[in-house]
Design an enzyme around this catalytic site. Structure first.
Site, short mmCIF file in Angstrom:
data_model
loop_
_atom_site.label_atom_id
_atom_site.label_comp_id
_atom_site.label_asym_id
_atom_site.label_seq_id
_atom_site.Cartn_x
_atom_site.Cartn_y
_atom_site.Cartn_z
N LEU A 234 17.77 119.21 43.49
CA LEU A 234 16.82 119.06 42.39
C LEU A 234 17.49 118.55 41.12
O LEU A 234 18.44 119.16 40.62
CB LEU A 234 16.12 120.39 42.12
N HIS A 235 16.96 117.45 40.60
CA HIS A 235 17.51 116.89 39.37
C HIS A 235 16.50 115.95 38.73
O HIS A 235 15.66 115.35 39.39
CB HIS A 235 18.81 116.12 39.64
N PHE A 236 16.60 115.85 37.42
CA PHE A 236 15.91 114.85 36.62
C PHE A 236 16.97 113.93 36.04
O PHE A 236 18.13 114.33 35.87
CB PHE A 236 15.11 115.50 35.48
#
Length: 430
Positions: A234-236
């Site tokens: 999970l990453h932005f």
């Protein structure tokens, strides 16, 4: 018109302070994994719990502190040689036309970028610790932890324990294959091994980061699996670009909502005559209201295997949501060889109008019409988009009123243009 780099004072990182005296633990690589991070210290930026309120304390950080801190730390890592190439040397220009698509020439980025290690036909896939993930990143790539202050003030600590009360930290780290100046990753709860899947908590965290930056030039983006995310952790993403994105200038039409659906204060629109069909969510009584509504839409998309991209704009007050189908069309052989030869994977930045090109000929010949042709292949058909929109509204407990509203802005379409007054081959100047 030249796109220039904003230089900021560098905030000294904890890696520059007594680095020789800092013992290494864990595996000895000083990574962001369970072996090293729990016994490590990193700087902490604590964000305001309620960004709509003004700071209460006289010593609260100024509104530009976050963006200056982030860009200063990013430049520090560039000085250390941690990037795979110098993105500030890449040629960038605004393409003549109504929307002002931005083209960047980054020859060879696709060869230096980490390849995708998973299937592209499944939006949700389990985390696989054997594949690359951010716990394998060295702590020298981390800029700071990003945590809730629990108050109406923000503050910054040069060094603090990386885990508090058994809660995994949120980490901001550099993207070693950057698209633009200040390109970073926001990694929620890095030690929890979360797959690339949005939930309300992670999306709210991203909105807080945009709110702390308080700059129209700093945007966050999200790519689901199947929509050109390359890492299933999970990453932005986020970076700093001092021109408007074309999608931010595009016409929108407000979708009227029944009374029960507007208690949150969130306004919903759809993009008009933009090459990629999408929904726009803005305002809201609180960031939490906006996060609840948009994350509900994202959850429906990923649970139903619809790839999508998200752009967080206007300091977290405006969200663009793009369901897309380019990878599916690729698999079915429905994308022309001409477009495939460009090697452009239309993820959130490309869809928003910042297009990274790998070949000089494509860069020199870039036009609004060619950008439009590429992005049109990303979009759902009108019928499919309306179907997906109806499901999203149901998931977000929104009811569309039967009253039509006027389009907010003028409607644009790609048109032939003559030579531009803007100089070709503009450089991003270091």
């Amino acid at each position: 018109m030249k796109l220039t780099i904003k230089r900021v004072p560098t905030v000294v990182s904890n890696y520059q302070e007594d680095a020789g005296e800092r013992p290494r633990g864990g595996c000895g690589r000083n990574c962001l994994g369970h072996c090293c991070l729990p016994v490590s210290e990193l700087p902490v930026y604590a964000f305001k719990a309620n960004p709509t309120k003004l700071p209460l304390q006289e010593d609260a950080v100024p509104t530009d502190f976050f963006i200056n801190l982030l860009l200063g730390q990013w430049e520090d890592r560039m000085t250390q040689g941690l990037f795979r190439y110098d993105v500030t040397a890449c040629e960038t220009k605004v393409i003549p036309g109504n929307l002002g698509f931005v083209a960047q020439l980054n020859e060879g980025r696709h060869l230096k970028k980490r390849p995708t290690e998973f299937r592209v036909d499944r939006v949700l896939q389990p985390f696989d610790s054997a594949k690359f993930n951010f716990t394998k990143v060295g702590q020298e790539e981390a800029l700071f932890q990003f945590e809730n202050s629990g108050s109406d003030d923000s503050y910054f600590l040069r060094s603090a324990a990386a885990t508090v009360a058994d809660r995994a930290p949120n980490v901001v780290a550099i993207n070693v294959s950057p698209i633009e100046y200040g390109h970073v990753l926001l990694i929620p709860r890095v030690l929890d091994h979360l797959p690339q899947r949005i939930d309300q908590e992670s999306f709210l965290l991203a909105l807080h980061m945009a709110a702390e930056a308080a700059s129209p030039y700093f945007r966050l983006g999200y790519n689901s699996l199947g929509a050109f995310a390359t890492i299933n952790h999970l990453h932005f993403q986020a970076y700093y670009l001092t021109v408007p994105f074309p999608v931010e200038k595009a016409a929108t039409q407000r979708i009227p909502l029944a009374e029960g659906g507007i208690k949150s204060g969130v306004k919903v629109s759809k993009l008009m005559n933009y090459p990629v069909r999408g929904l726009v969510f803005e305002e809201g009584n609180t960031l939490n209201d906006l996060a609840n509504l948009v994350s509900s839409a994202c959850i429906w998309l990923q649970d139903n295997n619809v790839p999508y991209n998200v752009l967080i704009s206007d300091s977290g007050r405006k969200i663009f949501l793009f369901p897309q189908c380019y990878a599916e069309k690729q698999a079915l052989g429905e994308v022309s060889q001409e477009l495939l030869d460009t090697q452009v994977n239309p993820a959130v930045w490309e869809i928003s109008g910042h297009i990274v090109l790998k070949r000089r000929d494509d860069y020199e010949e870039a036009s609004e019409a060619s950008a439009w042709r590429l992005l049109a292949e990303v979009s759902l058909s009108e019928a499919r988009f309306e179907e997906v929109k109806a499901y999203i509204f149901d998931a977000a407990c929104l009811v569309q009123s039967q009253v039509e509203e006027e389009t907010d802005d003028a409607i644009y379409a790609p048109v032939p243009v003559g030579p531009s007054a803007v100089g070709e081959g503009c450089l991003v100047i270091p």
